[in-house]
Every structure is written in structure tokens, then in C-alpha cells.
Design a protein around this motif. Structure first.
Motif, PDB file in Angstrom:
ATOM      1  N   LEU A  40       0.829  -1.207   0.000  1.00 12.36           N
ATOM      2  CA  LEU A  40       0.000   0.000   0.000  1.00 12.36           C
ATOM      3  C   LEU A  40       0.865   1.259   0.000  1.00 12.36           C
ATOM      4  N   ARG A  41       1.936   1.226   0.759  1.00 10.76           N
ATOM      5  CA  ARG A  41       2.838   2.384   0.824  1.00 10.76           C
ATOM      6  C   ARG A  41       3.463   2.640  -0.545  1.00 10.76           C
ATOM      7  N   ASN A  42       3.922   1.584  -1.210  1.00  6.73           N
ATOM      8  CA  ASN A  42       4.520   1.759  -2.526  1.00  6.73           C
ATOM      9  C   ASN A  42       3.496   2.256  -3.544  1.00  6.73           C
ATOM     10  N   ALA A  43       2.273   1.765  -3.429  1.00  4.16           N
ATOM     11  CA  ALA A  43       1.223   2.210  -4.348  1.00  4.16           C
ATOM     12  C   ALA A  43       0.945   3.698  -4.162  1.00  4.16           C
ATOM     13  N   TYR A  44       0.996   4.148  -2.918  1.00  4.88           N
ATOM     14  CA  TYR A  44       0.764   5.568  -2.633  1.00  4.88           C
ATOM     15  C   TYR A  44       1.802   6.437  -3.339  1.00  4.88           C
ATOM     16  N   TYR A  45       3.083   6.063  -3.215  1.00  6.93           N
ATOM     17  CA  TYR A  45       4.129   6.863  -3.838  1.00  6.93           C
ATOM     18  C   TYR A  45       4.131   6.726  -5.356  1.00  6.93           C
ATOM     19  N   ASP A  46       3.716   5.552  -5.863  1.00  5.83           N
ATOM     20  CA  ASP A  46       3.645   5.381  -7.311  1.00  5.83           C
ATOM     21  C   ASP A  46       2.554   6.249  -7.931  1.00  5.83           C
ATOM     22  N   LEU A  47       1.444   6.390  -7.206  1.00  3.92           N
ATOM     23  CA  LEU A  47       0.292   7.111  -7.750  1.00  3.92           C
ATOM     24  C   LEU A  47       0.286   8.593  -7.402  1.00  3.92           C
ATOM     25  N   SER A  48       0.951   8.944  -6.287  1.00  2.00           N
ATOM     26  CA  SER A  48       0.919  10.330  -5.820  1.00  2.00           C
ATOM     27  C   SER A  48       2.295  10.968  -5.982  1.00  2.00           C
ATOM     28  N   LYS A  49       2.606  11.397  -7.196  1.00  2.00           N
ATOM     29  CA  LYS A  49       3.911  11.991  -7.466  1.00  2.00           C
ATOM     30  C   LYS A  49       4.115  13.293  -6.690  1.00  2.00           C
ATOM     31  N   LYS A  50       3.018  13.954  -6.325  1.00  2.00           N
ATOM     32  CA  LYS A  50       3.132  15.201  -5.573  1.00  2.00           C
ATOM     33  C   LYS A  50       3.667  14.962  -4.161  1.00  2.00           C
TER      34      LYS A  50
END
Length: 367
Positions: A40-50
């Protein structure tokens, strides 16, 4: 056998029987929530470039996907050296991990002891091996990056940075230990994976360390697996080589024939077996070996115990790693036994060096 050795034997399935199978099953259950959080953490950074913070200079990350020693520190030294050769002003950022202080009951508080209490072993080692670099240890890598730039750095090297997603990087180098490439196939705590092997797709370059310690057939299979799992990312093979034995202050020990050395060895590192093999390969006769947890802080009692064992076995040397030795400067009594240090270096062939240099050029062009 210490706790570290017992745990490794357990997850590597060297301990057999129903009791150990049940423990492994329990660890596998605990791995599920850990893996879920990481995904989930990796998905957050993959999807939220901001959510990413970009430093004011290029950032090069050196990391791994398993716990234990894959050679991050010597690789950091190698990359820093290649950057120095380009006349770059390098800052090395560490995550601020440090071993706990030695027991409060220890009475001697030398300047060297005080220095160790406030620095990590990697920080002390990197300051010794890369005196031109700014070395900063802080869990907040973004804050460290700002400070590094303020101190004049024009390129940043993240030591152990692959899991630190918040600070954007221009080159992601991931090290894989050829002797235990995928942490026994499970994420923590059932195995040694810090995140699933599929995370290698984030890497820009994979460096297979200790590749000289496996046979060619195993190496070919592993290289094929890494290409498939990483999506075809470039792979460079590297080997760990001893640059010889040094004294505790990093000076050549002056030993021409290692076959005459009979030693007690000890270390608190992630891959103790590789350390022992490197010592034995040099021709040293190992009389006794003591493995401590990674980043171990040695008490005065433990130091005295090692010296006593060396005396009892009539060893003419006690041998450890650079990472352990920096914690013992000013604390080891040379009259009780000579302390020698194995200086390990990463060796890469010409083709591999060219791949690294090309990727560095590309990363440094991003401003």
C-alpha cells in the motif's frame, strides 16, 4: 549459537521438525500484514507523485530489498569515488540508524568512545573512507538533503535509500546478494525481504554482489530470474574482494604471508558467513568465530572476553570488519592481542563500470 544465527537457521529451514514448522507458519502469518502495508505504501508513492520531495541537486540511491549485508557501504564508497573523479561535491545521507550505546556500567569514557556514542558505524566508516564527502545521518532524508545543498553539495548519495520513497531520486541502484538473493523467498519476518521482489521494477540498475561466491549454473539461473522480475533492467555483476589486512586505524598491517596468522574473528554484520569465508580464503587459520547482531555496540566486558579467548587459544591476531573496528578505536588494548581489520572492496569488470558511468552521466544531467 546466538539469536541471530538461530533465526537465520529457522527461516532458511535448516531447523527441522513440527515445532519449527509451526514457528515458521506463525511467522508467515505475521508477514501478511507487513507485506500489505509495504504494498500500500509503494502504491501511494507510485500514484501520488506530488508526495515526492525533489532536492536541488541530483540524487543517487543505493539500497537493497533484503535485510542483512549486501555491500551497500563499499558500493557507496565506490560510487562516491567515481563522482569525486568527476570533480563533484558529494554528500552521503544515511538514515540515522545507530547501534545502542555500550552498557552504562562501562566506566571508561574516552573521546573515541564518546564519538562512537553519537555516530553510527556506517557514518564513521564513510567519514574515514570518503573524507572529501559531507556525511549526514538523519531519518528525515529531505531535511538532510536541504542541509547537504546548503553545505555545498552538488550531488547526493543515499545510503540504504531504496525503501525511502519520499525523496525523489535520479538513479536507483539496488544490490542483490548472490548468496541469498531473495531472502529465503518471504518478506519479514518469515524471510528477509524488506519488500516483494517485484519492487525491483523501480530500480534503474541492479548490481549482483558476491557473484563470485556462486557457481556459473546458479549465476545464470539467478540472472535470468532477476531480468524477468525486474522487467529487463540492466544488471552488473560485482564481487567482494579483500584489499588486505589493516590495523585498527586503517594502515596496512604489513603481513606478507597470511598462512602464519592464527586468529579469533568476530563481527556484527548482516552477512557473517561471507566475512568468515573471505578471512579463510586469504590463508588465515580461524581458531574461533563470534557472530554478533548487525550494528552491535560492544561493551567493555565483551571486548575483554574476546581478548581473553585470543589469549587462551594462543592466537596471534584478532580479526574483524571495518564497520566493527571504527567502534573500537581507543578501546582495544593492543597489548592483549593485535586487532586486524579486513578491508573489503567491490570489484566490477570494465563492461560493468561503463554501464555505471553511463547511468551516472544521465543522472547528473538532470538538474
Amino acid at each position: 549459537m546466538n539469536l541471530t544465527g538461530s533465526y537465520l537457521n529457522l527461516i532458511a529451514e535448516r531447523r527441522r521438525g513440527l515445532f519449527f514448522d509451526l514457528i515458521r507458519a506463525a511467522l508467515a502469518v505475521l508477514s501478511v500484514p507487513y507485506a500489505s502495508i509495504i504494498i500500500l505504501r509503494n502504491a501511494y508513492y507510485d500514484l501520488s507523485k506530488k508526495s515526492l520531495v525533489r532536492a536541488a541537486c541530483p540524487v543517487i540511491s543505493i539500497g537493497n530489498i533484503t535485510t542483512g549485508g549486501t555491500g551497500k557501504t563499499p558500493m557507496t564508497v565506490l560510487i562516491a569515488a567515481r563522482l569525486f573523479a568527476r570533480q563533484r561535491k558529494v554528500a552521503i545521507l544515511l538514515r540515522g540508524y545507530k547501534a545502542s550505546r555500550a552498557d552504562d556500567s562501562d566506566s571508561k569514557q574516552s573521546p573515541e568512545r564518546t564519538k562512537w556514542a553519537s555516530h553510527s558505524d556506517e557514518a564513521l566508516l564513510l567519514k574515514r573512507r570518503c573524507p572529501q564527502a559531507v556525511v549526514l545521518a538523519n531519518p528525515d532524508r529531505s531535511e538532510s538533503a536541504n542541509r547537504a545543498v546548503a553545505e555545498g553539495a552538488d550531488v547526493i548519495v543515499l545510503d540504504d535509500g531504496f525503501q525511502h520513497r519520499k525523496l525523489a531520486r535520479d538513479l536507483d541502484i539496488v544490490l542483490i546478494d548472490a548468496t541469498t538473493p531473495f531472502g529465503h523467498g518471504y518478506v519479514l519476518p518469515r524471510g528477509l525481504l524488506r519488500e516483494p521482489a517485484s519492487s525491483l521494477r523501480r530500480a534503474d540498475l541492479i548490481i549482483l554482489t558476491r557473484s563470485n561466491e556462486i557457481d556459473q549454473a546458479t549465476r545464470n539461473v539467478l540472472l535470468g530470474t532477476l531480468r524477468r522480475v525486474s522487467g529487463g533492467k540492466p544488471i552488473v555483476e560485482a564481487s567482494h574482494q579483500s584489499a588486505g589486512l589493516m590495523d585498527i586505524k586503517g594502515r596496512p598491517a604489513g603481513i606478507d604471508d597470511y598462512s602464519g596468522v592464527q586468529a579469533v574473528i568476530f563481527a556484527g554484520i548482516g552477512n557473517f558467513d561471507s566475512f568468515r569465508r573471505s578471512v579463510e580464503k586469504s590463508g588465515v587459520r580461524v581458531l574461533a568465530a563470534y557472530q554478533y547482531p548487525d550494528h552491535h555496540a560492544y561493551s567493555d566486558v565483551e571486548i575483554q572476553g574476546l581478548q581473553d579467548v585470543a589469549a587462551q587459544l594462543e592466537a596471534n591476531a584478532v580479526i574483524t570488519t571495518e564497520k566493527d573496528a571504527v567502534k573500537l578505536v581507543g578501546r582495544w588494548n593492543e597489548t592483549a592481542g593485535r586487532l586486524l581489520v579486513v578491508q573489503l572492496e567491490i570489484s566490477i569488470d570494465v563492461q560493468g563500470e561503463q554501464i555505471i558511468d553511463d547511468l551516472l552521466t544521465r543522472a547528473l544531467s538532470k538538474t
